[in-house]
Design a protein around this motif. Structure first.
Motif: not given
Length: 295
Positions: A47-52, A105-110, A149-157
């Motif tokens: 998911h991080v790679q997809a965002y990057y 995003f659909i899978e993780t809810g971010v 930063g928001h993405f990483l924090l939300k991904l990690h709940k």
């Protein structure tokens, strides 16, 4: 005026997408700070790679030296349409990054705004080449850097209490990058992120930024900005303490230390004479210092 969002029926139009992918030539090896490193859990790494990958494509569009401002905005609008609605579009690798992030995003809810905010910043880059004040620059960082930063924090709940320290760190990293690349950005893109009110105060001109070495007045501006970054780095020190996930806590600690090392290097080295970079020793020291946060 910015171009309007393309309709579904126009997303195959070559006037939007052009003939091929746009690449600025930048790569992961050019980054000062780890993105999607091995410190991130194996489960979340894709998911991080997809965002990057998506962020790199839209950054390349905004930084293209061949596209016109209108073409850049059209492509960014097209990428946003594919990202948010997963609509039909050309089957190309750059477009595929938007589809893949949509699925992530659909899978993780971010939330999608962690990516669409980046598009806001890059649309601005397409048409805006000067910044009058530091506040104006910081507002740009709100969209160009803080969403990462928001993405990483939300991904990690992680909780909302981590956001202020994360924003401080991301803004610090963005302005550090502007200082590193101030000459290159001006030469290649006629883009200057050094606040013009500071340039006027110290009687610095664009020619000073194009010089082979930093003049005394320009060094004063750099130091003013680095003083501000020091304050951001101080605020960012809270991020590892507030982060619950141990792996993300360690990664954030490493990045905070790297930001501090780079800030110091920019105080003592000349970004006009050559790109100021972190050393292997800086990375090693940052990693070792950070392990206390892993407990």
């Amino acid at each position: 005026m910015m171009a309007s969002q393309p309709s579904k029926s126009t997303l195959y139009d070559s006037s939007i997408w052009g003939e091929e992918d746009v690449s600025s030539g930048k790569a992961a090896k050019d980054e000062n700070f780890p993105v999607g490193s091995l410190l991130i859990s194996r489960q979340l790494r894709p998911h991080v790679q997809a965002y990057y990958d998506f962020a790199r494509v839209i950054d390349d569009i905004a930084d293209s030296e061949t596209l016109t401002p209108e073409e850049k905005i059209n492509r960014l609008n097209g990428m946003e349409a594919v990202l948010c609605k997963d609509v039909p579009a050309p089957d190309r690798s750059d477009v595929w990054t938007a589809r893949r992030l949509h699925n992530s995003f659909i899978e993780t809810g971010v939330s999608f705004d962690t990516a669409t905010d980046l598009i806001i910043a890059f649309r601005q880059d397409a048409v805006k080449t000067r910044y009058k004040t530091l506040d104006e620059l910081v507002n740009y960082c709100r969209y160009s850097a803080n969403p990462v930063g928001h993405f990483l924090l939300k991904l990690h709940k992680e909780g909302p209490d981590t956001i202020p320290a994360s924003d401080a760190l991301c803004t610090s990293l963005q302005i550090l990058n502007h200082l590193q690349d101030c000459k290159t950005d001006l030469i290649k893109l006629d883009r200057c992120y050094i606040p013009s009110d500071l340039m006027q105060e110290y009687q610095v001109t664009i020619d000073d930024i194009l010089a082979d070495k930093t003049s005394f007045p320009l060094r004063k501006i750099f130091n003013r900005l680095l003083d501000y970054i020091d304050a951001l780095n101080k605020e960012a020190e809270d991020l590892p303490r507030l982060t619950r996930d141990r792996r993300l806590r360690l990664e954030s600690a490493v990045i905070v230390y790297l930001a501090k090392f780079l800030t110091q290097r920019l105080r003592t080295e000349d970004p006009l004479a050559g790109r100021v970079k972190l050393s292997k020793k800086d990375v090693l020291c940052s990693t070792l210092k950070s392990f206390r946060h892993f407990m």
